[in-house]
Design a protein around this motif. Structure first.
Motif, PDB file in Angstrom:
ATOM      1  N   SER A 124       0.821  -1.216   0.000  1.00  0.00           N
ATOM      2  CA  SER A 124       0.000   0.000   0.000  1.00  0.00           C
ATOM      3  C   SER A 124       0.849   1.258   0.000  1.00  0.00           C
ATOM      4  O   SER A 124       0.374   2.329  -0.369  1.00  0.00           O
ATOM      5  CB  SER A 124      -0.940   0.017   1.215  1.00  0.00           C
ATOM      6  N   ARG A 125       2.111   1.129   0.424  1.00  0.00           N
ATOM      7  CA  ARG A 125       3.026   2.274   0.408  1.00  0.00           C
ATOM      8  C   ARG A 125       3.849   2.320  -0.872  1.00  0.00           C
ATOM      9  O   ARG A 125       4.787   3.105  -0.985  1.00  0.00           O
ATOM     10  CB  ARG A 125       3.973   2.215   1.622  1.00  0.00           C
ATOM     11  N   GLY A 126       3.514   1.452  -1.834  1.00  0.00           N
ATOM     12  CA  GLY A 126       4.164   1.494  -3.140  1.00  0.00           C
ATOM     13  C   GLY A 126       5.402   0.628  -3.272  1.00  0.00           C
ATOM     14  O   GLY A 126       6.066   0.642  -4.312  1.00  0.00           O
ATOM     15  N   SER A 218      11.663   2.253  -0.384  1.00  0.00           N
ATOM     16  CA  SER A 218      11.186   3.133  -1.455  1.00  0.00           C
ATOM     17  C   SER A 218      12.303   3.459  -2.437  1.00  0.00           C
ATOM     18  O   SER A 218      12.087   3.498  -3.657  1.00  0.00           O
ATOM     19  CB  SER A 218      10.615   4.422  -0.854  1.00  0.00           C
ATOM     20  N   ASN A 312       9.507   7.971   0.311  1.00  0.00           N
ATOM     21  CA  ASN A 312       8.274   7.211   0.105  1.00  0.00           C
ATOM     22  C   ASN A 312       7.172   8.077  -0.483  1.00  0.00           C
ATOM     23  O   ASN A 312       6.405   7.625  -1.334  1.00  0.00           O
ATOM     24  CB  ASN A 312       7.806   6.563   1.410  1.00  0.00           C
ATOM     25  N   ASP A 313       7.075   9.331  -0.042  1.00  0.00           N
ATOM     26  CA  ASP A 313       6.095  10.245  -0.619  1.00  0.00           C
ATOM     27  C   ASP A 313       6.311  10.387  -2.128  1.00  0.00           C
ATOM     28  O   ASP A 313       5.368  10.363  -2.923  1.00  0.00           O
ATOM     29  CB  ASP A 313       6.199  11.619   0.037  1.00  0.00           C
ATOM     30  N   CYS A 316       5.186   7.199  -3.912  1.00  0.00           N
ATOM     31  CA  CYS A 316       3.729   7.089  -3.959  1.00  0.00           C
ATOM     32  C   CYS A 316       3.133   8.042  -4.985  1.00  0.00           C
ATOM     33  O   CYS A 316       2.207   7.680  -5.731  1.00  0.00           O
ATOM     34  CB  CYS A 316       3.134   7.345  -2.576  1.00  0.00           C
ATOM     35  N   ILE A 321      -0.428   6.688  -6.019  1.00  0.00           N
ATOM     36  CA  ILE A 321      -1.072   6.115  -4.836  1.00  0.00           C
ATOM     37  C   ILE A 321      -1.697   7.234  -4.009  1.00  0.00           C
ATOM     38  O   ILE A 321      -1.115   8.317  -3.866  1.00  0.00           O
ATOM     39  CB  ILE A 321      -0.058   5.322  -3.999  1.00  0.00           C
ATOM     40  N   LYS A 323      -2.934   9.879  -1.391  1.00  0.00           N
ATOM     41  CA  LYS A 323      -2.212  10.664  -0.406  1.00  0.00           C
ATOM     42  C   LYS A 323      -2.596  10.274   1.018  1.00  0.00           C
ATOM     43  O   LYS A 323      -3.742   9.978   1.323  1.00  0.00           O
ATOM     44  CB  LYS A 323      -2.551  12.137  -0.651  1.00  0.00           C
ATOM     45  N   ARG A 327       1.830  13.053   3.460  1.00  0.00           N
ATOM     46  CA  ARG A 327       2.213  13.355   2.102  1.00  0.00           C
ATOM     47  C   ARG A 327       1.640  14.677   1.642  1.00  0.00           C
ATOM     48  O   ARG A 327       0.557  14.756   1.088  1.00  0.00           O
ATOM     49  CB  ARG A 327       1.772  12.248   1.155  1.00  0.00           C
TER      50      ARG A 327
END
Length: 337
Positions: A124-126, A218, A312-313, A316, A321, A323, A327
């Motif tokens: 879910s966090r990419g 990430s 990670n932001d 995503c 993905i 926000k 983020r």
């Protein structure tokens, strides 16, 4: 009392929670190991090495003042005055604790029956499934499960493993909540040995530095996105950073980086990807400055996230993905590259 003198407030802020409770509320404490306590009325709130963590609520701190505000629900002035009055009646006897984390025995958090919740959370966090599988297969991460008797709830964390290069033993475990906003380290973790994805190339001369383990994953995923091997170069987590107080330049080379350079003598290049916020920008500048002064044989590069707070932001946003609360696009007028 609607006001507290600055000199008294300074003393109040210096009182850590364990010292406060042992001196003024000892009945609330329960010792659960040689250097760890819990609170009888909140058994998932642990105190260790001068810090307290209330895992079931995802909050923590160091001072008694924070505890009275966040846990006992006093206002700032109420909490400060309670501590000040206790100090006035009896000066606290401070509790010594070792800051040398290497001397403490690491307490391994309980592993869940499966890693599925951890996998789903990281996806879910990419994070690439290929990288997640690699880390699970190489015991770099697993799903931790904790049951709280006080809430009758089960809490899951992703446990990120840091290894001792020479001893091949687990030395550090960083925990990140799956179903709650919790971040912390397992008791006895040695910050010299932080979570790292090592390069598959034994002659690799470059390491990428990120703040948190999720940013390491990430960074590896971004390498894959750019059609590179995710572990073509080393990626190291510092498990958090700090900026010096009062805008001084008193900062040290992070312990995790120091140890990594000792364990990897072929390193020549260090690329920093610390957060695009005030703390990250200031810490990066000062770490690079002190590296040039004390370890000039290394070439350092500053390569922060381009538009968003952390690695990670950026991942995503690149993947589209949804926000989350952390983020938000940074104000480039305040935080510059």
């Amino acid at each position: 009392m609607a006001y507290i003198k600055p000199e008294i407030l300074k003393k109040v802020k210096q009182v850590d929670l364990l010292t406060y409770l042992l001196n003024y509320q000892p009945d609330r404490l329960k010792k659960i190991s040689h250097n760890t306590y819990c609170i009888r009325d909140h058994d998932s709130l642990h105190i260790s090495n001068g810090l307290w963590n209330w895992q079931s609520m995802g909050i923590g701190g160091k001072s008694a003042l924070d505890f009275l505000i966040k846990v006992d629900n006093y206002t700032f002035l109420e909490a400060a005055n309670i501590i000040a009055e206790n100090i006035n009646v009896k000066a606290p006897e401070y509790v010594p604790y070792s800051e040398k984390e290497r001397d403490k025995k690491l307490q391994i958090p309980q592993r869940a029956k499966t890693d599925q919740n951890a996998i789903d959370y990281l996806l879910s966090r990419g994070i690439s499934f290929n990288i997640i599988k690699h880390c699970i297969d190489h015991y770099l991460l697993y799903e931790n499960e904790y049951f709280s008797p006080s809430t009758n709830k089960v809490y899951q964390n992703v446990a990120f493993i840091g290894w001792g290069k020479k001893t091949n033993k687990t030395r550090h475990i960083a925990l990140r909540g799956i179903n709650q906003d919790f971040i912390g380290d397992a008791t006895g973790s040695d910050k010299r040995y932080s979570f790292c994805i090592e390069s598959s190339n034994p002659d690799c001369d470059t390491v990428h530095i990120n703040e948190a383990p999720i940013d390491v994953l990430s960074q590896a995923t971004l390498f894959e996105q750019d059609n590179k091997e995710f572990n073509h170069e080393h990626i190291l987590s510092l498990t958090g950073i700090y900026a010096p107080r009062n805008d001084t330049k008193e900062i040290k080379i992070p312990l995790a980086l120091q140890q990594f350079l000792i364990d990897h003598p072929k390193i020549k290049n260090i690329i920093f990807h610390l957060d695009l916020d005030k703390v990250g920008r200031q810490a990066t500048a000062l770490i690079i400055e002190i590296m040039k002064l004390k370890l000039p044989e290394y070439t350092c590069y500053d390569d922060p996230p381009k538009y968003y707070k952390d690695t990670n932001d950026n991942l995503c946003m690149r993947l589209g993905i949804a926000k989350v609360k952390s983020r938000s696009k940074m104000d480039n007028k305040e935080y510059t590259r």
